[in-house]
Design an enzyme around this catalytic site. Sequence first.
Site, PDB file in Angstrom:
ATOM      1  N   GLY A   1       1.692  14.027  60.881  1.00 43.38           N
ATOM      2  CA  GLY A   1       2.050  15.251  60.191  1.00 43.38           C
ATOM      3  C   GLY A   1       2.903  16.152  61.065  1.00 43.38           C
ATOM      4  O   GLY A   1       3.786  15.703  61.799  1.00 43.38           O
TER       5      GLY A   1
ATOM      6  N   GLU B   1      23.957  -1.897  73.518  1.00 42.61           N
ATOM      7  CA  GLU B   1      23.950  -3.338  73.805  1.00 42.61           C
ATOM      8  C   GLU B   1      23.929  -4.184  72.535  1.00 42.61           C
ATOM      9  O   GLU B   1      23.193  -5.160  72.412  1.00 42.61           O
ATOM     10  CB  GLU B   1      22.799  -3.689  74.744  1.00 42.61           C
ATOM     11  CG  GLU B   1      22.895  -2.895  76.047  1.00 42.61           C
ATOM     12  CD  GLU B   1      22.038  -3.457  77.157  1.00 42.61           C
ATOM     13  OE1 GLU B   1      21.764  -4.661  77.147  1.00 42.61           O
ATOM     14  OE2 GLU B   1      21.663  -2.673  78.035  1.00 42.61           O
TER      15      GLU B   1
ATOM     16  N   TRP C   1      29.351   6.464  78.154  1.00 43.74           N
ATOM     17  CA  TRP C   1      27.944   6.157  77.890  1.00 43.74           C
ATOM     18  C   TRP C   1      27.393   5.164  78.921  1.00 43.74           C
ATOM     19  O   TRP C   1      26.835   4.127  78.557  1.00 43.74           O
ATOM     20  CB  TRP C   1      27.744   5.639  76.466  1.00 43.74           C
ATOM     21  CG  TRP C   1      28.039   6.659  75.418  1.00 43.74           C
ATOM     22  CD1 TRP C   1      29.054   6.641  74.524  1.00 43.74           C
ATOM     23  CD2 TRP C   1      27.311   7.874  75.185  1.00 43.74           C
ATOM     24  NE1 TRP C   1      29.012   7.765  73.741  1.00 43.74           N
ATOM     25  CE2 TRP C   1      27.947   8.546  74.124  1.00 43.74           C
ATOM     26  CE3 TRP C   1      26.194   8.469  75.778  1.00 43.74           C
ATOM     27  CZ2 TRP C   1      27.508   9.767  73.627  1.00 43.74           C
ATOM     28  CZ3 TRP C   1      25.754   9.686  75.287  1.00 43.74           C
ATOM     29  CH2 TRP C   1      26.407  10.319  74.226  1.00 43.74           C
TER      30      TRP C   1
ATOM     31  N   LEU D   1      31.386  -1.076  81.017  1.00 40.23           N
ATOM     32  CA  LEU D   1      32.088  -1.898  80.032  1.00 40.23           C
ATOM     33  C   LEU D   1      32.563  -1.051  78.857  1.00 40.23           C
ATOM     34  O   LEU D   1      33.736  -1.060  78.505  1.00 40.23           O
ATOM     35  CB  LEU D   1      31.168  -3.019  79.531  1.00 40.23           C
ATOM     36  CG  LEU D   1      31.752  -3.936  78.451  1.00 40.23           C
ATOM     37  CD1 LEU D   1      32.935  -4.728  79.005  1.00 40.23           C
ATOM     38  CD2 LEU D   1      30.688  -4.872  77.892  1.00 40.23           C
TER      39      LEU D   1
END
Length: 493
Positions: free
Chosen positions: A448, A472, A199, A167
């Site tokens: 740390g 999304e 992607w 998409l």
Amino acid sequence: MYARPFANMLSSVLRRSSAVARSRVVSRAASSYAKFNWEDPLDLESQLSDEEKMIRDMAKAFCQEELLPIVTEANRHEKPDAQLLPKLGELGLLGPTIQGYGCSGTSYVAYGLVAREVERVDSAYRSAMSVQSSLVMHPINTFGSDEQKEKYLPGLAKGELVGCFGLTEPNHGSDPGSMVTTAKKNADGDYVMNGAKNWITNSPVADVFVVWAKDDEGDIRGFILEKDFPGLSAPKIEGKFSLRAGTTGMIFFDDVVIPAKNMLPKAKGKFQRFHTTNCWACDVFCDVVVFLTRVDICTDHVCQRHILPGLGGPFSCLNSARYGISWGVMGAAEFCMHQAREYTLDRTQFGRPLANNQIIQLKLANMLTDIALGLQGSLRSALFCLLCVVCERWCVDASGLVTGVVGTRRLGQHFDNGTVAPEMISIMKRNNCGKALEIARNARDMLGGNGISDEYHIIRHMMNLEAVNTYEGTHDIHALILGRQITGLQAFF
């Protein structure tokens, strides 16, 4: 004349209530409260069915025994596990909410619990599972023909076939309605696709591609492509520093001929935007309809419009995946919290454990609260299909409010009643992703210098969650969806 009798009656009721309250206090003092379980502070366990617990435990055992031991090297060297999907398929964990075709047909709660356990190990593994289940199997099952279902779903359910979802484009991420990838009909009645997608999880290794493109009329259509189609290529994206245990790529279409039978027949429509200033109520209605993409006509006001289902197909898939994400990121957050707790209990500084400091306990308490509330929110959000295949009409896309145990019968009731809204999904995806990322960052700080070592896994989760918070629907895009509902004004364009 009624004042004194009423006052006497009220006084009598209050005396009795006070006596009952005192007896309850004494009773409570004599007994003990339930023991608080910090690992399950709001008793999620009691809200699950036996089947859901069994599936959760099976997924947890698999993830801890099979995936956790290999994830560090996989992330370091960007080597995805080629057997991940076949293994998940063997356990019945791919497309688990689908009925038939070799799928488990279980509840959406069970699906969420599985996502939580997989992402407790790594977001890339959960992404691969989500894409296969929600973005590939779901659209084929919901919008596909019987022939398409029979051909693809059994192999996808077993993990023998790897799927991907196309998409997003290089220049259109949060604005998919402006996609430029096209699928034009040729003289033979087939489609010729040109364009690119970016992607795309699993695209370099995919066998099946569910791709969305505009046809000759500008309608957004879904198509099923196969890896050996001439003109299709899917190169890997190099240099990413998130989701490294998974594969991400692009898809290029250079005059790819797609047989007409490979079009998803039940997913079609234009993506339309509307600008009006004369009718606040109608503005809100039409904005909602654009995102629900349900067929409807605004007949209550003078500006009548017919909304066609345009991005309903891909949005239905994304909403299903976002639901799984809301569960999955809580698994990653839980891991980070538990790791930080263990580290600060074991680590001694200035003569006492780090966990003995107020600031450490404050951070752990905040983490615990966010995770507990996030899981409860996800439990009460069960996603259903946009299209009711029984009556062949577009129904409200849904994250159904459920209470406690969720079964397929209850899901059907909420689906039929239309008691839900996609904005609920936005709340949970946005909240849980944002909280999980914050938890990972704080957990890394609590370790740390050791926090940046992948030996402790937290830095890997933190980097992964940066991507999950973005894909999304970004954190801010979901905020705009909610802001539109709050104010009645859309701010997208």
